[in-house]
Design a protein around this motif. Sequence first.
Motif, short mmCIF file in Angstrom:
data_model
loop_
_atom_site.label_atom_id
_atom_site.label_comp_id
_atom_site.label_asym_id
_atom_site.label_seq_id
_atom_site.Cartn_x
_atom_site.Cartn_y
_atom_site.Cartn_z
N LYS A 187 0.84 -1.20 0.00
CA LYS A 187 0.00 0.00 0.00
C LYS A 187 0.87 1.26 0.00
CE LYS A 187 -3.89 2.38 1.85
NZ LYS A 187 -3.20 3.66 1.79
N SER B 165 2.33 1.75 -3.43
CA SER B 165 1.29 2.14 -4.35
C SER B 165 0.95 3.63 -4.16
CB SER B 165 0.10 1.24 -4.08
OG SER B 165 -0.94 1.55 -4.88
N ASP B 166 0.82 4.06 -2.90
CA ASP B 166 0.55 5.47 -2.62
C ASP B 166 1.71 6.35 -3.08
OD1 ASP B 166 -1.82 4.77 -1.53
OD2 ASP B 166 -1.18 4.95 0.57
N VAL C 245 3.72 5.82 -5.68
CA VAL C 245 3.63 6.00 -7.13
C VAL C 245 2.55 7.02 -7.46
CG1 VAL C 245 3.03 4.88 -9.33
CG2 VAL C 245 4.45 3.67 -7.66
N ARG C 246 1.46 6.91 -6.74
CA ARG C 246 0.35 7.84 -6.94
C ARG C 246 0.79 9.28 -6.69
NH1 ARG C 246 -5.46 7.19 -5.79
NH2 ARG C 246 -6.18 9.28 -5.33
N SER C 247 1.58 9.48 -5.64
CA SER C 247 1.98 10.86 -5.34
C SER C 247 3.10 11.32 -6.26
CB SER C 247 2.37 11.00 -3.87
OG SER C 247 3.65 10.44 -3.68
N PRO D 89 -2.69 9.44 -9.93
CA PRO D 89 -3.53 8.27 -9.68
C PRO D 89 -3.55 7.27 -10.84
CG PRO D 89 -4.71 10.28 -9.12
CD PRO D 89 -3.42 10.70 -9.73
N LYS E 9 -1.01 4.37 -10.65
CA LYS E 9 -1.04 3.49 -9.48
C LYS E 9 -1.11 2.02 -9.91
CE LYS E 9 -3.83 3.05 -5.57
NZ LYS E 9 -4.76 2.71 -4.83
#
Length: 659
Positions: free
Chosen positions: A589, A592-593, A595-597, A601, A604
């Motif tokens: 998690k 994943s977060d 990469v999102r930041s 999004p 992700k």
Amino acid sequence: MTEETLSNLLHENRRFEPPADLAAAANVKADAYDAAAADREGFWAAAADRLSWATKWDRVLDWDNPPFAKWFVGGRLNVAYNCVDRHVEAGLGDRVALHWVGEPVEDRRDVTYAELQAEVSKAANALTSLGVATGDTVAIYMPMIPEAIFAMLACARIGAPHTVVFGGFSAEALGSRIEDFKAKVVITSDGGYRRGAASPLKPAVDEARGIASRSGHDVEKVLVVRRTGQDIAWDESVDVWWHDVVDSASPEHTPEPFDAEHPLFVMYTSGTTGKPKGILHTTGGYLTQAAFTHWEVFDLKPESDVYWCTADIGWITGHSYIVYGPLANGATQVLYEGTPDFPERGRWWQIIAEKKVTIFYTAPTAIRSFMKQGQEIPDRHDMSSLRILGSVGEPINPEAYVWYRHVIGGDRTPVVDTWWQTETGAIMISPLPGVTAGKPGSAMTALPGVTAEVVSDEGVAVPNGSGGYLVLTSPWPSMLRTIWGDDERYVDTYWSRFREEGFYFAGDGAKLDEDGDLWVLGRVDDVMNVSGHRLSTTEIESALVSHPKVAEAAVVGATDPDTGQAVVAFVILRETATADGVDLTGIEKELSDHVRSQIGPIAKPRQIMIVPELPKTRSGKIMRRLLRDVAEKREVGDTTTLADSSIMELISAGQATST
Ligand code: 6R9
């Protein structure tokens, strides 16, 4: 795409003839193919004549120094004048240019061409007063509100090249683009609406400004539209409210013509390396082909059609087929701020019914998600106004095509599957709605004036029934001119694969069926296509490796029933991260977060697999093909070129035990 689905695809034998009335009144008929083949430059000169030029060109194409093209040499024109003023001068000032539909359901605004002229002129005057001169660069980071279009056209009007960065991108992604483009001014809003909630944009601009500043580039001004009214930080020395400077500016502005090769905009897109490429488009050729193809492929009748393209202006589709093409043609269009399924799943269909949309252009990923929800939802709405449907962004599977035509188009509407790229600037391969008998899943043939081929590794055209690489064999008006600040990368990326033949290498695989019709099969490089958005494996790998717990990462695009491809990441953790035992789910998690930041999004990963090793060749190249087999839960293919062939067993075994 697996071999099995491929062969299913190529046995498609359904055909849909154009409706007789549409064919009879079509803007472009079958003879255009022959006319363009006989005199390609003459064909494009006639297309350029649809625009208003302040000075006519003296030469259609200068290809003396390939692959650096110049189109309409010596010609001068103003893009905003062509998209706005000339329609008002022609007496069409009262025609609606934009039916804007906001996300909060009651938020509506119609903008006529006369109003558009005033708004764009005010914004152009305001930018000038902020110190933006011809040749200065501007970044735009905005939601889908009319001001985003005013901003783009205002930049074009004063000859300030813009780069629009998708509002879903992170501060890091924005910062690196601002820095690469050396944006003097950033235009943004306090926030936008997403699924009923106000979501902030301005804080990302503040952060991006800091990132650019640390690498030596300072943004001078940030122009902020008040959209949501949410609280934002304010720096008096830099930040300026749109309503303070634009609303009070004069609505009169005389557009100055620019050289046909003056830079119009840069659109950043993912390449095979980590650093996004700034694709440069210029003025005359770009507008010629964007406008012409919009009129040709969608058979636009500006006096009666209501057109709607669901893309975001942060992508090339939004540039060519929301802003520049349609407005140059004097079209009336819907501009929608929200998502397809908020506040209810039939929102798009409700808008089509309300605005009596006649031409609708969207992406296969959206069509597939509607298919999953079932036909009852669109069936509740009267969509009998529709006459043409378009698809773009990725291959459309035949079942989705047939569903789209049947459920949305009531079996009346041709479906145009349009292949093109950020780099091509405009549609290149597509059926013509009044000419072509559509074949589900096939983009069919190159448009008149465009020369595409499918070639082997050696650059030789393949026979019908075979596959190869998609190439473009002659220059076209809206082609990219270079990669911003990097001519060498431009030559290497697009023109070195088939250097001797002088072909443009698109990076897509394609196949000709037995009839000679073209099927685009997807990327052949390390670029993924997730919901029609291009993402580079390297870019996501770099983001993962930038996390302190990650030693190494490999990313692949795995086939996904909803998004076409999905991001699957294989990660080796650093020993320090695993020293006290690991909470795998927690780490997944966290990564994943991250990469999102770092990217946004859309990047992700669908899945992150923690692995002990990665499969590499002796020269150290990661064999993504094998990882794709794991990600797609297939038997792992040939491992003989691996430096250590036991590695795949380790990875697959780990896979079998993890959930
Ligand atoms: C306009 C746009 C370009 C890549 C392209 C290809 C894929 C786009 C397609 C398609 C099959 C179509 N692609 N349209 N594949 N059929 N009709 O999407 O530009 O974001 O640069 O992506 O998208 O792989 O190379 P861009």
